[in-house]
Design an enzyme around this catalytic site. Structure first.
Site, PDB file in Angstrom:
ATOM      1  CG  HIS A  57       0.510  40.312  43.524  1.00  0.00           C
ATOM      2  ND1 HIS A  57       0.925  41.381  44.269  1.00  0.00           N
ATOM      3  CD2 HIS A  57      -0.399  39.662  44.293  1.00  0.00           C
ATOM      4  CE1 HIS A  57       0.310  41.387  45.438  1.00  0.00           C
ATOM      5  NE2 HIS A  57      -0.513  40.363  45.477  1.00  0.00           N
ATOM      6  CG  ASN A 130       0.397  42.299  50.091  1.00  0.00           C
ATOM      7  OD1 ASN A 130       0.846  42.211  48.952  1.00  0.00           O
ATOM      8  ND2 ASN A 130      -0.706  41.690  50.460  1.00  0.00           N
ATOM      9  CE1 TYR A 340      -0.064  33.137  47.232  1.00  0.00           C
ATOM     10  CE2 TYR A 340       1.746  34.120  46.043  1.00  0.00           C
ATOM     11  CZ  TYR A 340       0.607  34.250  46.803  1.00  0.00           C
ATOM     12  OH  TYR A 340       0.129  35.500  47.109  1.00  0.00           O
TER      13      TYR A 340
END
Ligand code: NDP
Length: 501
Positions: A57, A130, A340
């Protein structure tokens, strides 16, 4: 031109700069001098302008806006930002491609990230979704392998369709997501013309402690619109920044981009014997089982003022869940809860949550301290808990633990199958019952095009065997289009057997 003189240039320390034009030298033709601190600061800062790009991303664009509750959902969740019809919460959204690097093109075939940060009164809530409701793998141990297969090869530095199909055809759980990717939804026309999905199953908990399983669907009010393969490829040549430009220009004109949030809500107890594993990220919950209900709307209405500070330094983390919302046994979600924040600490440093784009709008009282680039400190306040000097104390009544029953031996195994679990049924429904005739023709043609581009014969055969299992007509069209002759629709081919051996 304004008559007003601009401010004088300074060093980063605020000292008047000697010149915007000339370095300090020993005579007009002589060497440059180490004592030119201003020159050295400029060069050194320039060398450090980039943070590492995101591993996935990397290429994205973002916008500010708000979320507004339009229906009462207090029956299911006590989350404060959802507790009143009409309540608005500031949001920052970032859209992205997955595999491409920072400088890649916007309109290439890829899923699109749909990441949202809600600045709620109980801290930041991040929903990192998404534009597809499912994903390629269901276990986080396969995630880095999957991404490696999509990115550049070690020797050539090129992307490889052969590697992509090798991985997918050895991981048939990916076929549902590959069906979305290879359909025209893999090339959205604009970021405004695509839906967003939380994709995972999450838990909502109400005031009384009652739990439900939920899925988030952000439906575009601009309508779903896609490019065909040919249109998307043409746009790569015309404007690599097409998606970013479209969103920027739309908001700069004063127009909004709007999505309607619909939720699917499953009673907690229904999960155990639901016909699909409701925590499998490669599956949807059919709408006829759990009809989506409208909850609110997401409105984007403001461009970032600084791309680096807001879009590039934005750090989303699925682990940011506010009281009333929690995780589920979805293994991919549980893996992402770790990965993350870990990547943000590496990419932008341990104090990334103090950056304005990431900082909560609610008060922060934490015993975490110091580290590189920390600029908010607690002064002389106590640095440990418990303490008897008035430092913050946890109040468990403010936090609701999202929990479920878990027992059993420690094992390395797939989650238990539910009655209708398989890897082919849902992509088959998509192909037969949802896609229009044009969608089906484009999916078939996109697949033939992709599989024809550098994919070895054995991998093609194995890939098409799985498409047969998704839908026999689709399998036959692909085998015909690829000139593969009679690919077996049942049982494993020699190639598959060899790969499994
Ligand atoms: P439904 O007929 O009730 O719903 C199908 C949904 O598919 C639509 O509501 C729409 O959802 C989405 N859709 C429409 N056109 C396309 C397209 N060209 N490409 C991809 N998705 C499209 O069926 P089910 O809920 O029983 O699901 C059947 C299949 O539809 C699933 O196996 C899945 O592949 C696909 N699907 C299902 C979704 C779900 O959450 N149940 C969501 C999206 C797709 P939307 O408005 O969200 O685009």
């Amino acid at each position: 031109m304004s008559d007003k003189r601009p401010p004088h240039t300074t060093t980063d320390s605020g000292i008047p700069a000697p010149s915007d034009e000339h370095s300090l030298s020993a005579g007009p033709n002589g060497p440059l001098l180490l004592q030119d601190h201003y020159l050295i600061q400029k060069m050194a800062q320039f060398n450090r302008e980039r943070v590492p790009e995101r591993v996935v991303h990397a290429r994205g664009y973002g916008a500010h806006g708000f979320f507004e509750v339009t229906e009462d959902v207090t029956e299911w969740t006590s989350a404060a930002f959802l507790n009143q019809v009409g309540k608005k919460t500031d949001v920052f959204a970032r859209f992205s491609t997955v595999a491409g690097e920072l400088g890649s093109a916007d309109t290439v075939r890829d899923p699109r990230g749909f990441a949202l940060k809600f600045y709620t009164e109980q801290g930041n809530y991040d929903l990192v979704g998404n534009n597809t409701p499912v994903f390629f793998v269901r276990d986080p141990s396969k995630f880095s392998d999957f991404i490696h297969s999509q990115k550049r090869m070690g020797d050539s530095g090129l992307r490889s369709n052969d590697a992509q199909w090798d991985f997918w055809s050895l991981s048939p759980e990916s076929y549902h997501q590959v069906s979305f990717l290879m359909s025209d939804r893999g090339t959205p026309r604009t970021l405004r013309n695509m839906n967003g999905y939380g994709s995972h199953t999450f838990m909502w908990i109400n005031k009384g402690g009652e739990r439900s399983w939920v899925k988030y669907h952000f439906k575009t009010e601009q309508g779903v619109e896609n490019f065909t393969r040919q249109e998307a490829a043409a746009m790569v040549g015309e404007d690599v920044d097409f998606h970013r430009r479209d969103l920027y220009d739309t908001l700069a004109r004063g127009q909004e981009a709007v999505w309607r949030l619909e939720m699917q809500i499953m009673p907690f107890e229904a999960a155990a014997d639901y016909r699909f594993n409701p925590f499998d990220l490669t599956k949807v919950w059919p709408h006829s089982d759990y009809e989506p209900i409208t909850v609110g709307r997401l409105v984007l209405n403001r461009n970032p003022e600084n791309f680096f500070a807001e879009v590039e330094q934005a750090a989303f983390e699925p682990a940011n869940m506010v009281p009333g919302i929690g995780p589920s046994p979805d293994r991919m979600l549980l893996g992402r809860l770790f990965s993350y924040p870990d990547t943000h600490r590496y990419r932008i440093g341990p104090n990334y949550l103090q950056l304005p784009i990431n900082r909560p709008q609610s008060p922060v009282h934490t015993y975490n301290k110091d580290g590189a680039m920390r600029y908010e400190h607690n002064g002389g306040a106590p640095v440990y808990a418990p303490n008897s000097f008035g430092g913050p104390a946890a109040d468990p009544s403010r936090y609701i633990e999202a929990s479920w029953d878990a027992t059993g031996e420690i094992v390395r195994t797939a989650q238990e199958l539910h009655s209708e679990d398989d890897d082919y049924g849902q992509p088959g429904s998509l192909y037969r019952e949802v896609l229009s005739e044009t969608d089906r023709a484009n999916l078939t043609s996109n697949l033939i095009d992709h599989l024809s581009d550098g994919v070895e014969h054995d991998v093609q055969v194995r890939a098409v065997e799985h498409w047969y299992k998704v839908d026999a007509e689709l399998g036959a069209s692909l085998a015909g289009g690829l000139g593969l002759g009679a690919v077996q629709s049942n049982g494993a081919s020699a190639a598959t057997k060899a790969a499994r051996a």
